[in-house]
Scaffold this motif. Structure first.
Motif, PDB file in Angstrom:
ATOM      1  N   VAL B 267       0.843  -1.200   0.000  1.00  0.00           N
ATOM      2  CA  VAL B 267       0.000   0.000   0.000  1.00  0.00           C
ATOM      3  C   VAL B 267       0.882   1.255   0.000  1.00  0.00           C
ATOM      4  O   VAL B 267       0.594   2.231  -0.715  1.00  0.00           O
ATOM      5  CB  VAL B 267      -0.953   0.004   1.215  1.00  0.00           C
ATOM      6  CG1 VAL B 267      -1.762   1.286   1.259  1.00  0.00           C
ATOM      7  CG2 VAL B 267      -1.878  -1.207   1.158  1.00  0.00           C
ATOM      8  N   LEU B 268       1.962   1.178   0.787  1.00  0.00           N
ATOM      9  CA  LEU B 268       2.905   2.308   0.796  1.00  0.00           C
ATOM     10  C   LEU B 268       3.501   2.525  -0.593  1.00  0.00           C
ATOM     11  O   LEU B 268       3.658   3.662  -1.051  1.00  0.00           O
ATOM     12  CB  LEU B 268       4.031   2.048   1.794  1.00  0.00           C
ATOM     13  CG  LEU B 268       3.638   2.016   3.273  1.00  0.00           C
ATOM     14  CD1 LEU B 268       4.859   1.715   4.131  1.00  0.00           C
ATOM     15  CD2 LEU B 268       3.002   3.330   3.701  1.00  0.00           C
ATOM     16  N   LEU B 269       3.819   1.426  -1.256  1.00  0.00           N
ATOM     17  CA  LEU B 269       4.389   1.512  -2.608  1.00  0.00           C
ATOM     18  C   LEU B 269       3.416   2.213  -3.544  1.00  0.00           C
ATOM     19  O   LEU B 269       3.793   3.110  -4.308  1.00  0.00           O
ATOM     20  CB  LEU B 269       4.709   0.107  -3.124  1.00  0.00           C
ATOM     21  CG  LEU B 269       5.528   0.020  -4.407  1.00  0.00           C
ATOM     22  CD1 LEU B 269       6.931   0.566  -4.181  1.00  0.00           C
ATOM     23  CD2 LEU B 269       5.615  -1.414  -4.896  1.00  0.00           C
ATOM     24  N   GLY B 270       2.153   1.807  -3.473  1.00  0.00           N
ATOM     25  CA  GLY B 270       1.130   2.434  -4.305  1.00  0.00           C
ATOM     26  C   GLY B 270       1.002   3.918  -3.991  1.00  0.00           C
ATOM     27  O   GLY B 270       0.862   4.761  -4.890  1.00  0.00           O
ATOM     28  N   LYS B 271       1.089   4.244  -2.690  1.00  0.00           N
ATOM     29  CA  LYS B 271       0.952   5.640  -2.248  1.00  0.00           C
ATOM     30  C   LYS B 271       2.121   6.474  -2.760  1.00  0.00           C
ATOM     31  O   LYS B 271       1.935   7.598  -3.256  1.00  0.00           O
ATOM     32  CB  LYS B 271       0.908   5.675  -0.727  1.00  0.00           C
ATOM     33  CG  LYS B 271       0.719   7.048  -0.119  1.00  0.00           C
ATOM     34  CD  LYS B 271       0.698   6.935   1.397  1.00  0.00           C
ATOM     35  CE  LYS B 271       0.926   8.292   2.041  1.00  0.00           C
ATOM     36  NZ  LYS B 271       1.131   8.198   3.483  1.00  0.00           N
ATOM     37  N   TYR B 272       3.339   5.928  -2.668  1.00  0.00           N
ATOM     38  CA  TYR B 272       4.514   6.684  -3.122  1.00  0.00           C
ATOM     39  C   TYR B 272       4.430   6.975  -4.618  1.00  0.00           C
ATOM     40  O   TYR B 272       4.843   8.030  -5.089  1.00  0.00           O
ATOM     41  CB  TYR B 272       5.802   5.903  -2.852  1.00  0.00           C
ATOM     42  CG  TYR B 272       6.115   5.671  -1.392  1.00  0.00           C
ATOM     43  CD1 TYR B 272       6.882   4.577  -0.993  1.00  0.00           C
ATOM     44  CD2 TYR B 272       5.654   6.521  -0.400  1.00  0.00           C
ATOM     45  CE1 TYR B 272       7.171   4.348   0.332  1.00  0.00           C
ATOM     46  CE2 TYR B 272       5.933   6.301   0.937  1.00  0.00           C
ATOM     47  CZ  TYR B 272       6.707   5.212   1.294  1.00  0.00           C
ATOM     48  OH  TYR B 272       6.992   4.969   2.612  1.00  0.00           O
ATOM     49  N   LEU B 273       3.909   6.003  -5.356  1.00  0.00           N
ATOM     50  CA  LEU B 273       3.891   6.159  -6.807  1.00  0.00           C
ATOM     51  C   LEU B 273       2.779   7.100  -7.284  1.00  0.00           C
ATOM     52  O   LEU B 273       3.001   7.951  -8.137  1.00  0.00           O
ATOM     53  CB  LEU B 273       3.697   4.786  -7.466  1.00  0.00           C
ATOM     54  CG  LEU B 273       4.841   3.780  -7.319  1.00  0.00           C
ATOM     55  CD1 LEU B 273       4.453   2.454  -7.937  1.00  0.00           C
ATOM     56  CD2 LEU B 273       6.104   4.302  -7.973  1.00  0.00           C
ATOM     57  N   LEU B 274       1.569   6.856  -6.764  1.00  0.00           N
ATOM     58  CA  LEU B 274       0.399   7.530  -7.334  1.00  0.00           C
ATOM     59  C   LEU B 274      -0.459   8.226  -6.284  1.00  0.00           C
ATOM     60  O   LEU B 274      -1.646   8.465  -6.537  1.00  0.00           O
ATOM     61  CB  LEU B 274      -0.448   6.492  -8.101  1.00  0.00           C
ATOM     62  CG  LEU B 274       0.288   5.764  -9.238  1.00  0.00           C
ATOM     63  CD1 LEU B 274      -0.473   4.505  -9.666  1.00  0.00           C
ATOM     64  CD2 LEU B 274       0.457   6.691 -10.447  1.00  0.00           C
ATOM     65  N   GLY B 275       0.103   8.491  -5.135  1.00  0.00           N
ATOM     66  CA  GLY B 275      -0.664   9.196  -4.109  1.00  0.00           C
ATOM     67  C   GLY B 275      -1.765   8.327  -3.519  1.00  0.00           C
ATOM     68  O   GLY B 275      -1.659   7.103  -3.497  1.00  0.00           O
ATOM     69  N   SER B 276      -2.842   8.962  -3.082  1.00  0.00           N
ATOM     70  CA  SER B 276      -3.901   8.201  -2.407  1.00  0.00           C
ATOM     71  C   SER B 276      -4.609   7.252  -3.365  1.00  0.00           C
ATOM     72  O   SER B 276      -5.078   6.187  -2.959  1.00  0.00           O
ATOM     73  CB  SER B 276      -4.906   9.148  -1.749  1.00  0.00           C
ATOM     74  OG  SER B 276      -5.426  10.020  -2.723  1.00  0.00           O
TER      75      SER B 276
END
Lengths: 118, 439
Positions: B267-276
């Motif tokens: 989830v953190l990876l997704g957040k770093y890449l594309l925000g929320s």
């Protein structure tokens, strides 16, 4: 010979099943083609169940037919359908093979439990 | 291959992949990264685990072609190891899978709690704690299974391939494209250390837990003897590709401090890449992973418990059938109880590492036993003609030795309680099996 014996046993099993009121009530909406296949003789029997009743048992040499398939040596199948062997034990030991949707397999177990208390 | 057969084969591959594609892979990723210590060790570890599990998959394939609808490992192990040992190891395996289901339940609660925290706070967030959310999800899964709600096989297949594709795409994006938007960028591959890589590989083997579940299904009669054995190593190979990508992406882009403190690096990876939006996307993927694993793993394990209950090897009440829905409801309830217990244990001890180490350790020994069984069957010329691995004797011998050593290495490098649990567990179950199987 083994085939004839299995056919007799399957007919006896079907009569017992059809005359069991509890099973008939429980399975009144169940319809299936069940193939009992003897791997030692290379043929089998297709049992047609319609709305919970066995309506026909026909010899077949087509191993690909049937929604549910029970495969084993004819001697084992004979003992199983006579109620002399526990199908769960045979299944867990890999002595019989059972193919088909899980619900149908469990219904077969329910039938065995009701008929022979196993 | 006709379209119908191709679809059925695709489904068998998807079923192989379904159980291992679990959200609990991500916390175990943390353990793997800690053991690996460098990027090169991490990549080599996952690669090694993949290759080794492919070999185990070949062994499974050989055994499945001999015993096509075998209900679990017991049949595979009975002839070479005897019924008592085979039953004991199979029962231990069931408990390992139940424990893993508990870890999965714990992680999905965590994921959903994070999702809710994006929108609500305060008392609502406190009430909807990870534990409560875990229990809600697991109860829902239980209800679905008891009611006999059948999820379309093609729908499940679609979910599995969607998950695999999503993880690969997200990984590629983070490794090669959006690398400057993330708080960490590891480009130095580090130093290679064989012991670290092997220790990490032993944990990496856990990633594939449950790939053999497909052997308990027996759903399709068509092409079963060849299609099923072949689908297992192919499914494992695809899983290996997915795991190599996602573990590398997380190692390179998610700081180790975040890995340790949060169970949801994906989830953190997704957040770093594309925000929320990225975080929400990965939450959806994680929830689908849990759904897929529960649906796949729960069903297969409950079927085995149910069959053992009907046989009388396990208490007979576990073999009861629901007379309206025709489902193995008591075995499902038992499975639920053990998994919920594990969720409580993990929640209150705040430690998921011990269950994961136990699972990984026993996994290795189980694959060693499977490798030995395949070797035994080949040597005794009991192999099948429909699926046979050339050079199987050597391959299975190597697998047996390597997995045994891997299991021992994991026990040496993890807390002593892991060894105690595995040894005591197996001994207790051997005693139980001896009593139960007395003629």
């Amino acid at each position: 010979m083994a085939c004839d014996e299995l056919e007799r046993v399957l007919h006896a099993f079907s009569e017992r099943y059809n005359s069991n009121e509890k099973l008939q009530k429980m399975l009144r909406k169940w319809s299936v083609d069940l193939l009992v296949w003897c791997k030692d003789t290379g043929n089998g029997f297709l049992i047609n169940v319609n709305n919970g009743r066995v309506v026909s048992i026909m010899r077949t040499e087509d191993s690909t037919t049937g929604r549910v398939k029970v495969v084993g040596e004819s001697a084992i199948l004979i003992e199983m359908f006579k109620g002399l062997k526990n199908p769960s034990h045979l299944y867990l030991d890999g002595i019989i093979e059972v193919y088909g949707p899980e619900r149908d397999q469990i219904i077969l177990d329910a039938i065995v439990e009701e008929l022979w208390g196993r | 291959m006709s379209l119908k057969r191709a679809l059925k084969f695709s489904r068998l591959v998807a079923v192989t992949m379904g159980t291992p594609l679990a959200s609990s892979v991500f916390p175990s990723l943390m353990l793997l990264d800690l053991a690996a210590r460098s990027l090169i060790n991490e990549v080599v570890a996952v690669l090694m685990a993949t290759v080794l599990v492919i070999i185990a998959a070949l062994a499974y394939g050989e055994l499945v072609s001999i015993y096509p609808t075998a209900a679990g490992n017991r049949v595979f192990l009975k002839k070479p190891l005897g019924d008592v040992i085979a039953l004991a190891l199979s029962l231990m395996w069931i408990f390992i899978l139940l424990g893993a289901a508990g870890v999965e339940g714990y992680v999905v609660g965590y994921v959903l709690h994070y999702l809710i925290s994006l929108y609500v706070g305060g008392i609502a967030l406190t009430i909807l704690s990870p534990l409560v959310l875990s229990l809600i999800v697991m109860t829902l899964i239980l209800a679905i299974n008891i009611l006999g709600v059948e999820i379309s096989g093609n729908f499940q297949m679609g979910i599995t391939y969607f998950i695999a594709a999503s993880l690969i795409v997200i990984s590629i994006i983070s490794i090669f494209i959006f690398r400057n938007t993330v708080p960490q960028t590891i480009t130095n591959i580090g130093n290679f250390n064989l012991i670290d890589a092997l220790s990490a590989a032993a944990i990496g083997v856990y990633f594939f837990l449950g790939f053999g579940r497909v052997t308990t299904l027996g759903e399709e009669a068509v092409d079963y003897k060849r299609g099923l054995p072949l689908s297992i190593p192919i499914g494992v190979s695809i899983l290996g590709i997915v795991f190599i990508f996602i573990t590398t992406a997380i190692f390179m882009r998610v700081p180790i401090t975040s890995l340790i403190s949060m169970l949801i690096p994906q989830v953190l990876l997704g957040k770093y890449l594309l925000g929320s939006e990225g975080a929400i996307f990965m939450i959806i993927v994680s929830v689908l992973m849990s759904f897929s694993t529960f649906n796949a793993g729960v069903l297969g394990t409950s079927r085995l418990i149910y069959a053992l209950g009907r046989e009388g090897t396990l208490p007979r009440f576990l073999g009861k059938i629901h007379r309206r829905y025709f489902t193995p409801y008591t075995s499902l309830l038992f499975l639920y109880a053990i998994a919920v217990l594990m969720v409580f244990i993990i929640t209150y001890t705040r430690s998921f590492s011990i269950p994961l180490y136990v699972a990984a350790g026993f996994d290795s020994f189980m694959y060693a036993a499977i490798g030995y069984s395949a070797l035994w069957h080949v040597r005794h010329k009991l192999g099948s003609t429909s699926f046979h691995v050339r050079g199987g004797s050597i391959i299975y011998l190597v697998a047996t030795i390597i997995f045994t050593l891997l299991g021992i290495l994991l026990l040496i490098t993890t807390p002593p309680v892991v060894t105690i649990i595995i040894v005591l567990g197996v001994i207790s179950l051997i005693i139980y099996a001896k009593i139960r199987l007395k003629p």
